[in-house]
Scaffold this active site. Structure first.
Site, PDB file in Angstrom:
ATOM      1  N   LYS A 132      -0.947   6.536  -6.022  1.00  0.00           N
ATOM      2  CA  LYS A 132      -2.229   6.024  -6.424  1.00  0.00           C
ATOM      3  C   LYS A 132      -3.370   6.836  -6.726  1.00  0.00           C
ATOM      4  O   LYS A 132      -3.659   7.831  -5.782  1.00  0.00           O
ATOM      5  CB  LYS A 132      -2.715   4.792  -5.736  1.00  0.00           C
ATOM      6  CG  LYS A 132      -3.875   3.920  -6.103  1.00  0.00           C
ATOM      7  CD  LYS A 132      -3.962   2.943  -5.270  1.00  0.00           C
ATOM      8  CE  LYS A 132      -5.213   1.906  -5.536  1.00  0.00           C
ATOM      9  NZ  LYS A 132      -5.231   0.676  -4.483  1.00  0.00           N
ATOM     10  N   LEU A 181     -12.025   0.114  -7.514  1.00  0.00           N
ATOM     11  CA  LEU A 181     -10.893  -0.493  -6.661  1.00  0.00           C
ATOM     12  C   LEU A 181     -10.882  -2.004  -6.268  1.00  0.00           C
ATOM     13  O   LEU A 181      -9.945  -2.600  -5.890  1.00  0.00           O
ATOM     14  CB  LEU A 181     -10.638   0.364  -5.505  1.00  0.00           C
ATOM     15  CG  LEU A 181     -10.412   1.884  -5.652  1.00  0.00           C
ATOM     16  CD1 LEU A 181     -10.029   2.704  -4.179  1.00  0.00           C
ATOM     17  CD2 LEU A 181      -9.234   2.174  -6.479  1.00  0.00           C
ATOM     18  N   SER A 207      -5.583  -3.491  -6.796  1.00  0.00           N
ATOM     19  CA  SER A 207      -5.874  -2.201  -7.582  1.00  0.00           C
ATOM     20  C   SER A 207      -4.786  -1.155  -7.663  1.00  0.00           C
ATOM     21  O   SER A 207      -5.110  -0.120  -8.480  1.00  0.00           O
ATOM     22  CB  SER A 207      -7.130  -1.491  -6.577  1.00  0.00           C
ATOM     23  OG  SER A 207      -6.638  -1.121  -5.731  1.00  0.00           O
ATOM     24  N   SER A 208      -3.602  -1.427  -7.032  1.00  0.00           N
ATOM     25  CA  SER A 208      -2.762  -0.368  -7.189  1.00  0.00           C
ATOM     26  C   SER A 208      -1.829  -0.657  -8.652  1.00  0.00           C
ATOM     27  O   SER A 208      -0.730  -0.707  -8.593  1.00  0.00           O
ATOM     28  CB  SER A 208      -1.718  -0.386  -5.860  1.00  0.00           C
ATOM     29  OG  SER A 208      -2.459  -0.050  -4.737  1.00  0.00           O
ATOM     30  N   ILE A 228      -6.562  -3.490   0.301  1.00  0.00           N
ATOM     31  CA  ILE A 228      -7.518  -3.928   1.214  1.00  0.00           C
ATOM     32  C   ILE A 228      -8.079  -5.486   0.999  1.00  0.00           C
ATOM     33  O   ILE A 228      -9.064  -6.009   1.520  1.00  0.00           O
ATOM     34  CB  ILE A 228      -9.040  -3.297   0.883  1.00  0.00           C
ATOM     35  CG1 ILE A 228      -9.979  -3.249   2.195  1.00  0.00           C
ATOM     36  CG2 ILE A 228      -9.762  -3.529  -0.609  1.00  0.00           C
ATOM     37  CD1 ILE A 228     -11.239  -2.611   2.211  1.00  0.00           C
ATOM     38  N   GLY A 229      -7.242  -5.891   0.033  1.00  0.00           N
ATOM     39  CA  GLY A 229      -7.582  -7.357  -0.281  1.00  0.00           C
ATOM     40  C   GLY A 229      -6.239  -8.114  -0.973  1.00  0.00           C
ATOM     41  O   GLY A 229      -6.109  -9.141  -1.367  1.00  0.00           O
ATOM     42  N   GLY A 230      -5.097  -7.104  -1.046  1.00  0.00           N
ATOM     43  CA  GLY A 230      -3.971  -7.793  -1.840  1.00  0.00           C
ATOM     44  C   GLY A 230      -3.591  -6.334  -2.874  1.00  0.00           C
ATOM     45  O   GLY A 230      -2.838  -6.780  -3.829  1.00  0.00           O
ATOM     46  N   SER A 231      -4.160  -5.303  -2.658  1.00  0.00           N
ATOM     47  CA  SER A 231      -4.184  -4.332  -3.764  1.00  0.00           C
ATOM     48  C   SER A 231      -3.012  -3.497  -4.093  1.00  0.00           C
ATOM     49  O   SER A 231      -2.415  -2.917  -4.885  1.00  0.00           O
ATOM     50  CB  SER A 231      -5.234  -3.271  -3.433  1.00  0.00           C
ATOM     51  OG  SER A 231      -6.425  -3.772  -3.673  1.00  0.00           O
TER      52      SER A 231
END
Length: 553
Positions: A132, A181, A207-208, A228-231
């Site tokens: 990433k 992100l 974000s990934s 960090i939240g589902g990325s």
């Protein structure tokens, strides 16, 4: 915060001569685009040269192998690292032309390829690995999609990149991210918008998202993302691959870039993304080694527990279909029910479970924790440059004066139960109390692991969505992973026409629009375990994957 938000894609037009700040930003963006294009061209040339001198290379066979099969054939000499590397580089270039998922080819990877035999004993010997964009690689930017981080190349490799190299892997390309992100989508003013490998009208997720698109499109056999939240989990779900968010600090974060450093309530993790669960486990085993523990002594020196991962002991599995906050789409609900039935048939025990006080956790812990500084840190990274369309609507409330935010929170709170309340405080201690409350309920139910819905199917570009199914496990710091189990059917689409959600509010209506038109897209479930039980979580994921695969035969 910029006075003018440039809503076009960066590079589509040059700012006016009087706007010096935007002109400088535009020049930096152009420089980055030229750098990317040169790296792609040089990679294309190198691939052509290799193909001309090695016409016997069976690229299709190489690309069809799982990571375990690929690694075995590399170690026994059936395949050469050169053949594998150039096969994946060629496929990456093709996938990037369709999906715009790569930010830069790491040209140093050819130098590493020449020296790779010095690491022949490594668990990932000769394996090309994508990373990433925010993961540090010496001599290259980690921009997080923001202008202010351009032209600040890393002075050294991040810890995980160093470990990958020590294990014989070859990091070969960096992949795209949303600006800052903090978004479901995957576009930024520097590198543009990444598309979904199954449907270009849909997002690859964030974000990934560059990793999800590249692996889902067949251009990489293994990648590293951050969550960090589902990325990691959201792009994996949207792109039909497997992804794993370990317990925070199980893998070192040193050398990874962020736009919201400092908050301690909602924790970030680096983790693997791949086509199957065994690949995730092999990557974790390779990274959890003495070399990583020496490079970053703050990481607990806990090697990968192969015995737990290989266990076949029947599990006691908690499950829920609707968290009471966001009603799953018809395909999400069906995927969970079908997976539950397969697990029960295989001899596992399924127990109904409800995360306690989820609305409290989301509003009072997650939102306050992530935005405890009034989003000042994130906004500071957006100054002096264009704001991408995928982020523009999201940051408007963040940039309002503090007084206006307080008035709006008072006015809107009675109207909708899910309005974000922006207050400036970190809630570390309250979060810890909540973690122990959830663990107590978990213990009361005597659970081993938890099965829950996974956000999906892939959204239309630039639509917002809810993070409850994923971000709650960042708050709790529970390891969580995603396994694709089905695809959206015509019946799912018909049922979606009547979707109202739990509240029938704006968010439910937007969600319905975002997932409409998803027939044929992958649908996943999420597997969760308690903190530091990462191997058990992966073992559960492998069980789900195996049962689904057998059911489709």
């Amino acid at each position: 915060f910029p006075a003018v938000l440039l809503i076009t894609r960066a590079g589509d037009r040059q700012p006016g001569a009087k706007d010096t700040t935007n002109l400088l930003s535009w020049k930096k963006i152009q420089k980055a685009k030229v750098r990317r294009e040169k790296s792609l061209q040089r990679a294309e040339h190198a691939v052509c040269q290799f193909n001309e001198s090695h016409p016997e290379t069976d690229t299709s066979l190489i690309l069809s192998l799982s990571l375990a099969e690929l690694s075995k054939q590399l170690k026994d000499g059936t395949l050469t690292p050169q053949a594998v590397f150039h096969s994946y580089m060629e496929k990456t270039l093709e996938v990037n032309r369709r999906l715009n998922c790569c930010t830069e080819v790491l040209l140093e990877s050819w130098d590493q390829l020449e020296d790779v035999d010095s690491h022949k004993d490594g668990l990932l010997y000769g394996v090309p690995v994508s990373i990433k964009e925010n993961i540090g690689y010496k001599g290259h930017d980690s921009t997080c999609g923001v202008i202010c981080k351009l032209d600040l190349p890393a002075t050294g490799d991040s810890v995980l990149v160093e470990v990958l190299k020590r294990q014989g892997a070859i990091p070969f390309v960096k992949t795209n991210v949303p600006q800052g992100l903090q978004n479901f989508d995957c576009g930024n003013p520097i590198y543009g918008l990444t598309l979904n490998p199954h449907n270009p009208q849909k997002t690859s997720g964030g974000s990934s998202g560059g990793e999800g698109a590249l692996i889902g499109g067949g251009g990489s056999v293994l990648g590293l993302g951050s969550d960090i939240g589902g990325s990691i989990r959201i792009p994996s779900s949207f792109c039909g691959i497997c992804g794993f968010k370990p317990t925070a600090n199980r893998l070192s974060l040193r050398g990874a870039s962020s736009c919201i450093r400092g908050q301690k309530s909602v924790l970030s993790s680096l983790g693997p993304m791949a086509r199957d669960v065994d690949s995730l486990a092999l990557c974790m085993q390779a990274l959890l080694c003495d070399h990583m523990f020496r490079l970053d002594p703050t990481v607990p020196p806990i090697p990968f527990n192969q015995q737990v991962y290989q266990s076949s002991k029947p599990l006691r599995i908690g499950y829920y279909e609707n968290d009471g906050y966001a009603m799953p789409s018809p395909s999400m609900g069906r995927a969970l029910r079908e997976t539950k039935a397969l697990l029960e048939k295989a001899g596992h025990t399924l127990v109904s479970f409800s995360p306690p006080r989820l609305i409290y956790a989301m509003h009072e812990l997650v939102v306050r924790g992530l935005l405890g500084d009034g989003c000042t840190t994130l906004l500071s990274h957006l100054k002096g440059g264009p704001v991408d369309p995928c982020l523009r609507d999201q940051i408007i409330p963040y940039s309002l004066p503090r007084t206006v935010k307080k008035i709006l929170s008072i006015l809107l709170k009675p109207i909708a139960v899910r309005v974000n309340v922006l207050r400036e405080m970190l809630l570390y201690l309250f979060s810890k109390d909540y973690i122990h409350e959830v663990i107590a309920e978990w213990r009361r139910c005597e659970l081993d692991v938890l099965l829950c819905p996974m956000v999906g199917p892939a959204y239309i570009h630039n639509y917002p969505g809810t993070l409850t199914y994923t971000i709650i496990y960042n708050l709790l710091n529970f390891p969580a992973g995603v396994v694709p189990v089905s695809t959206v059917t015509a019946e799912d689409e018909e049922e979606l026409r009547h979707y109202k959600g739990n509240y029938g509010d704006l968010w439910d209506r937007l969600y319905k629009k975002a997932v409409t038109g998803g027939e044929g897209l992958p649908v996943a479930v999420q597997c969760v375990a308690l903190p530091w039980q990462d191997e058990l979580c992966l073992r559960f994921m492998r069980e789900v994957e195996m049962l689904v695969r057998e059911d489709k035969k």
